[in-house]
Design an enzyme around this catalytic site. Structure first.
Site, PDB file in Angstrom:
ATOM      1  N   HIS A  46       1.541   2.695  -7.522  1.00 57.37           N
ATOM      2  CA  HIS A  46       1.700   3.908  -8.332  1.00 57.37           C
ATOM      3  C   HIS A  46       2.449   3.622  -9.624  1.00 57.37           C
ATOM      4  O   HIS A  46       2.200   4.278 -10.641  1.00 57.37           O
ATOM      5  CB  HIS A  46       2.408   4.991  -7.521  1.00 57.37           C
ATOM      6  CG  HIS A  46       1.515   5.736  -6.590  1.00 57.37           C
ATOM      7  ND1 HIS A  46       1.347   7.096  -6.633  1.00 57.37           N
ATOM      8  CD2 HIS A  46       0.703   5.296  -5.589  1.00 57.37           C
ATOM      9  CE1 HIS A  46       0.482   7.474  -5.695  1.00 57.37           C
ATOM     10  NE2 HIS A  46       0.085   6.395  -5.044  1.00 57.37           N
ATOM     11  N   GLY A  67       1.926   0.982 -16.808  1.00 58.95           N
ATOM     12  CA  GLY A  67       2.131  -0.428 -16.514  1.00 58.95           C
ATOM     13  C   GLY A  67       3.251  -0.667 -15.518  1.00 58.95           C
ATOM     14  O   GLY A  67       3.956   0.247 -15.103  1.00 58.95           O
ATOM     15  N   ASP A 118      -4.782   3.759   9.106  1.00 62.46           N
ATOM     16  CA  ASP A 118      -5.457   2.857  10.036  1.00 62.46           C
ATOM     17  C   ASP A 118      -5.032   3.289  11.430  1.00 62.46           C
ATOM     18  O   ASP A 118      -3.900   3.047  11.847  1.00 62.46           O
ATOM     19  CB  ASP A 118      -5.042   1.409   9.761  1.00 62.46           C
ATOM     20  CG  ASP A 118      -5.558   0.421  10.797  1.00 62.46           C
ATOM     21  OD1 ASP A 118      -6.253   0.842  11.742  1.00 62.46           O
ATOM     22  OD2 ASP A 118      -5.252  -0.782  10.668  1.00 62.46           O
ATOM     23  N   ASP A 142      -3.739  -6.101   8.668  1.00 58.07           N
ATOM     24  CA  ASP A 142      -4.921  -6.761   9.201  1.00 58.07           C
ATOM     25  C   ASP A 142      -6.151  -6.135   8.562  1.00 58.07           C
ATOM     26  O   ASP A 142      -6.039  -5.389   7.593  1.00 58.07           O
ATOM     27  CB  ASP A 142      -4.969  -6.660  10.735  1.00 58.07           C
ATOM     28  CG  ASP A 142      -4.852  -5.222  11.247  1.00 58.07           C
ATOM     29  OD1 ASP A 142      -5.375  -4.303  10.578  1.00 58.07           O
ATOM     30  OD2 ASP A 142      -4.248  -5.005  12.305  1.00 58.07           O
TER      31      ASP A 142
END
EC number: 1.11.1.7
Length: 321
Positions: A72, A78, A241, A249
């Site tokens: 973020h 930048g 996940d 992973d």
């Protein structure tokens, strides 16, 4: 004053400006070095590593938070630690960064470095190193971090709203968003793999359940619907996940293949489109994913860096001084 010019001259103007931009980018990155603090703060990297290991050991979710902080930060103005600045009108206060956490992890690392090398190591460098160390702490890849970033003194909430990718973006929007930062499609898919860690709130994935035509596995859909009804429960968390949410992973990509991506911007990566082959490759070759992720993180962490005599080295990452 006359503005009549030949077509050749007109074409040269944007080309000239492009060359200036490219040369400036190369000049800034050329000032980054792996040995930047070797003499001024030789224990900087080990101090950051110890602090991040401690933070992740106390709460493994902190690894995801730190990696997200770097992402973020780099996508808005930048990699200059502008995200870390607090106050009205700052990136941090933007609705686009609502739910972004983990600032205290970087503050702790900064405080540890300040105790051994006061006023030397920038918050921007600490954040870049911390993301790498956070990845390693949960079984992810390592990579070389070139140093020498300086901290900005400004932060822009409006730019956060326009520059950050959103969880409801379709594939073409994601590709364009990352391309605007100099990142190609493969790098976009690799960086999306950071969603092997962390969680998202109901308000961010509600559209995946109720307002999307993307495929969704029935049991997964049922589970999400129970946790996140059409209204209410906005803050309810679910893992990005669902298999191994606290370990790095390739299960994130396996979930996409079985239509269990939590966000719209996750599942569009595997939806009978141009990125399906990359997702499949990462499913079959976890080492390739790890290598691509590391390379993309290096590239992302050098977007729009402030170097040399520009910027400052903040004493406190949340204060512009």
């Amino acid at each position: 004053m006359s503005y009549h010019k030949s077509s050749g001259t007109i074409l040269m103007v944007p080309l000239f400006m492009l060359l200036i931009s490219v040369n400036y980018f190369m000049s800034c990155n050329a000032q980054l070095s792996t040995t930047f603090y070797d003499t001024t703060c030789p224990t900087a990297l080990s101090t950051i590593r110890t602090s991040i290991r401690s933070s992740v050991s106390s709460n493994r979710r902190n690894a995801a938070l730190v990696i997200r902080l770097l992402f973020h930060d780099c996508f808005v103005q930048g990699c200059d630690a502008s995200l870390l600045l607090s106050g009205a009108g700052s990136e941090r206060a933007s609705p686009a960064n609502d739910g972004v956490l983990g600032y205290e992890v970087i503050d702790a690392a900064k405080a540890a470095v300040e105790r051994v090398c006061p006023g030397v190591v920038s918050c921007a460098d600490i954040l870049a190193v911390a993301a790498r160390d956070a990845s390693v702490a949960v079984g992810g890849p390592s990579w070389t971090v070139r140093l020498g970033r300086r901290d900005s003194t400004t932060s822009n909430a409006a730019q956060a709203a326009t520059d950050l990718p959103r969880g409801n973006m379709v594939l073409s929007q994601l590709i364009s968003n990352f391309a605007n930062k100099g990142l190609n499609t493969r790098e976009m898919v690799a960086l999306s793999g950071s969603h092997t860690l962390g969680q998202a709130r109901c308000i961010r994935f509600r559209g995946r359940i109720y307002n999307s035509t993307l495929r969704i596995e029935p049991n997964f859909n049922r589970s999400l619907s129970q946790a996140c009804p059409p209204t209410g429960n906005d803050a309810t968390l679910r893992p990005l996940d669902l298999v191994t949410p606290n370990s790095f992973d390739n299960n994130y990509y396996r979930n996409l293949v079985t239509s269990r991506g939590l966000l719209i911007s996750d599942q569009v990566l595997f939806n009978a489109d141009s990125t399906d082959s990359i997702v499949t490759e990462y499913v079959n070759n976890p080492a390739t994913f790890a290598a691509d992720f590391a390379a993309a993180m290096v590239k992302m962490s050098e977007i729009g860096v402030v170097t040399g005599t520009s910027g400052i080295v903040r004493t406190l990452c949340g204060n512009p001084s």
